[in-house]
Design a protein around this motif. Structure first.
Motif, PDB file in Angstrom:
ATOM      1  N   ARG A   3      44.722  42.006  37.089  1.00 20.58           N
ATOM      2  CA  ARG A   3      43.659  42.485  37.940  1.00 20.58           C
ATOM      3  C   ARG A   3      42.603  41.978  36.589  1.00 20.58           C
ATOM      4  O   ARG A   3      42.828  42.437  35.298  1.00 20.58           O
ATOM      5  CB  ARG A   3      43.348  43.869  38.355  1.00 20.58           C
ATOM      6  N   VAL A   4      41.321  41.607  37.294  1.00 15.74           N
ATOM      7  CA  VAL A   4      40.390  41.217  36.049  1.00 15.74           C
ATOM      8  C   VAL A   4      38.818  41.852  36.579  1.00 15.74           C
ATOM      9  O   VAL A   4      38.448  42.315  37.624  1.00 15.74           O
ATOM     10  CB  VAL A   4      39.998  39.848  35.722  1.00 15.74           C
ATOM     11  N   THR A   5      38.138  42.487  35.572  1.00 15.16           N
ATOM     12  CA  THR A   5      36.698  42.427  35.939  1.00 15.16           C
ATOM     13  C   THR A   5      36.037  41.864  34.463  1.00 15.16           C
ATOM     14  O   THR A   5      36.138  42.004  33.626  1.00 15.16           O
ATOM     15  CB  THR A   5      36.925  44.116  35.598  1.00 15.16           C
ATOM     16  N   ASP A   6      34.921  41.173  35.493  1.00 12.68           N
ATOM     17  CA  ASP A   6      33.875  40.526  34.351  1.00 12.68           C
ATOM     18  C   ASP A   6      32.566  39.776  34.789  1.00 12.68           C
ATOM     19  O   ASP A   6      32.401  40.778  35.882  1.00 12.68           O
ATOM     20  CB  ASP A   6      35.017  38.973  33.610  1.00 12.68           C
ATOM     21  N   GLU A   7      31.684  39.064  34.692  1.00 12.15           N
ATOM     22  CA  GLU A   7      30.584  39.280  34.959  1.00 12.15           C
ATOM     23  C   GLU A   7      30.267  38.328  36.399  1.00 12.15           C
ATOM     24  O   GLU A   7      29.928  39.009  36.942  1.00 12.15           O
ATOM     25  CB  GLU A   7      29.963  38.117  34.079  1.00 12.15           C
TER      26      GLU A   7
END
Length: 126
Positions: free
Chosen positions: A67-71
Motif C-alpha cells: 500500500r502507498v500514500t503519496d501526493e
C-alpha cells in the motif's frame, strides 16, 4: 499523509515485535516488525521532495500486499515499486511462515516453527 503514517505504524505495532531493517539511503526511513505467526511488514518512508530508486531484497519471501500514500494516492494497493515517489509512505506485508511452508525448500520447515531458511530470511531482511 500523517494519518496514513500512523495507520502504517499501527500495522507494524499490531505484529508485536520490532526487528531491525537496513536501508543504504540515509534519506529513507524504514521500520519493520514480525508477528508470532510469522507475518511480517516493512514500512518505508520517502520524506523528500524527490523520487528515490528502490531496490528491495525480501530474501526470497513473497510480498502479500503493498500500500502507498503519496501526493496522488491514499492507502492505495499497488505493486512493489522500483521508485519511491516523493513524500510517500509504503507498507509491505510479507507472506507468513504458514504460507511459506508450502514453498520452502527446507524439509524441516513443516516440522518446526522456524526453519533455517526462515531464519536466514529474517537475518537477511531485517
Amino acid at each position: 499523509l500523517s494519518y496514513y503514517a500512523f495507520r502504517a505504524f499501527g500495522d507494524l505495532y499490531a505484529l508485536g515485535t520490532e526487528v531491525p531493517v537496513a536501508c543504504s539511503n540515509k534519506e529513507i526511513a524504514a521500520l519493520a516488525a514480525v508477528g508470532k505467526s510469522g507475518d511480517a511488514a516493512i514500512m518505508v518512508v520517502n520524506p523528500t521532495d524527490k523520487a528515490m530508486p528502490f531496490i528491495s531484497d525480501f530474501g526470497g519471501r513473497k510480498v502479500k500486499s503493498v500500500r502507498v500514500t503519496d501526493e496522488s494516492r491514499d492507502w492505495s494497493e499497488t505493486e512493489v515499486p522500483s521508485v519511491l515517489t516523493p513524500w510517500s509512505i509504503w507498507i509491505f506485508k510479507i507472506i507468513n511462515h504458514v504460507e511459506h511452508v508450502e514453498t520452502c525448500r527446507n524439509s524441516t520447515c513443516s516440522t518446526s516453527s522456524t526453519c533455517s531458511t526462515c531464519s536466514t530470511w529474517l537475518n537477511k531482511m531485517f
